[in-house]
Scaffold this active site. Sequence first.
Site, PDB file in Angstrom:
ATOM      1  N   THR A  47      27.086  49.432  25.454  1.00 15.16           N
ATOM      2  CA  THR A  47      26.112  48.710  26.269  1.00 15.16           C
ATOM      3  C   THR A  47      26.755  48.490  27.622  1.00 15.16           C
ATOM      4  O   THR A  47      27.592  47.620  27.777  1.00 15.16           O
ATOM      5  CB  THR A  47      25.752  47.357  25.625  1.00 15.16           C
ATOM      6  OG1 THR A  47      26.944  46.585  25.474  1.00 15.16           O
ATOM      7  CG2 THR A  47      25.109  47.549  24.277  1.00 15.16           C
ATOM      8  N   GLY A  48      26.412  49.335  28.613  1.00 11.49           N
ATOM      9  CA  GLY A  48      26.948  49.138  29.956  1.00 11.49           C
ATOM     10  C   GLY A  48      26.649  47.718  30.369  1.00 11.49           C
ATOM     11  O   GLY A  48      27.540  46.937  30.655  1.00 11.49           O
ATOM     12  N   THR A  49      25.389  47.365  30.392  1.00 13.98           N
ATOM     13  CA  THR A  49      24.933  45.988  30.245  1.00 13.98           C
ATOM     14  C   THR A  49      24.988  45.056  31.434  1.00 13.98           C
ATOM     15  O   THR A  49      25.940  45.046  32.194  1.00 13.98           O
ATOM     16  CB  THR A  49      25.688  45.293  29.096  1.00 13.98           C
ATOM     17  OG1 THR A  49      25.534  46.034  27.917  1.00 13.98           O
ATOM     18  CG2 THR A  49      25.186  43.907  28.854  1.00 13.98           C
ATOM     19  N   THR A  50      23.964  44.231  31.497  1.00  7.64           N
ATOM     20  CA  THR A  50      24.001  42.984  32.262  1.00  7.64           C
ATOM     21  C   THR A  50      23.511  41.881  31.336  1.00  7.64           C
ATOM     22  O   THR A  50      22.394  41.950  30.826  1.00  7.64           O
ATOM     23  CB  THR A  50      23.094  43.056  33.505  1.00  7.64           C
ATOM     24  OG1 THR A  50      23.518  44.132  34.332  1.00  7.64           O
ATOM     25  CG2 THR A  50      23.170  41.754  34.294  1.00  7.64           C
ATOM     26  N   SER A 177      28.549  45.468  33.141  1.00  5.37           N
ATOM     27  CA  SER A 177      28.753  46.330  34.304  1.00  5.37           C
ATOM     28  C   SER A 177      27.918  45.922  35.509  1.00  5.37           C
ATOM     29  O   SER A 177      28.242  46.266  36.644  1.00  5.37           O
ATOM     30  CB  SER A 177      28.433  47.786  33.930  1.00  5.37           C
ATOM     31  OG  SER A 177      27.124  47.896  33.402  1.00  5.37           O
TER      32      SER A 177
END
Length: 246
Positions: A47-50, A177
């Site tokens: 999950t690159g994710t925010t 990220s």
Amino acid sequence: MSRFTDPLTGADAIGDPTEPELGAGQFDGANAGGDAQARDDESVNKTGTTTVGISTDEGVVVATDMRASLGGRFVSNKSVQKVEQIHPTGVLTLVGSVGGAQSFIRTLRSEVDLYEVRKGEPISMHALATLAGNFARGGPWFAINPILGGVDDEGSHVYSIDPAGGVMKDDYTVTGSGMQLAHGAIEGVYDREMSLDDARDLAVRAVEAASERDTGSGNGVYVATVTGDGVEIEGFDETEDAFAQR
């Protein structure tokens, strides 16, 4: 060679205990670890994710995007639920490798259940955050950086748990990220006395801002609202639909 021999063949049973486990010459020392890690990174769902956590006097809002990727270059899933309930009034986000984060959540959820059975009362958010930090530091999981948000008798709480097991409490926090972009959307707007609906809108806007520029984030938003009454988690394919209904 060691002094231990196989009783049947007479061959050395242990070998040189100082020799690399994979045997000499199979890898080019300096590059071996990096090459292997690169192959692993490309094959692991991440999950690159925010993920955003915001606390107010009324409760806590946690918002996340919905994208998972392979090696950061291919979108492998567009509807990942990156926030899970782990406590009657607490949630945790998924950040890092999907498998590691899911295993981490299952383990914490089990510990919360055991605590309640043994003590007859819910574990406090501070104790749960400490437990999560201890697990992150000593557990077998891939690098994770989740947010823990919840409400207990002492009020509303948001914690970030770093991969080394560090636990930091704040009024709001962002991991993943897209964190720099999301932080920019929150700074100067957050107010501890803001309503829960306003906090929800701010969290959604922060995820939306990150999704515009961060390739590891996108494909909608999940929103978790936590109060003393419990947890509500909703998923939205369109970010506009996630704003509070007034």
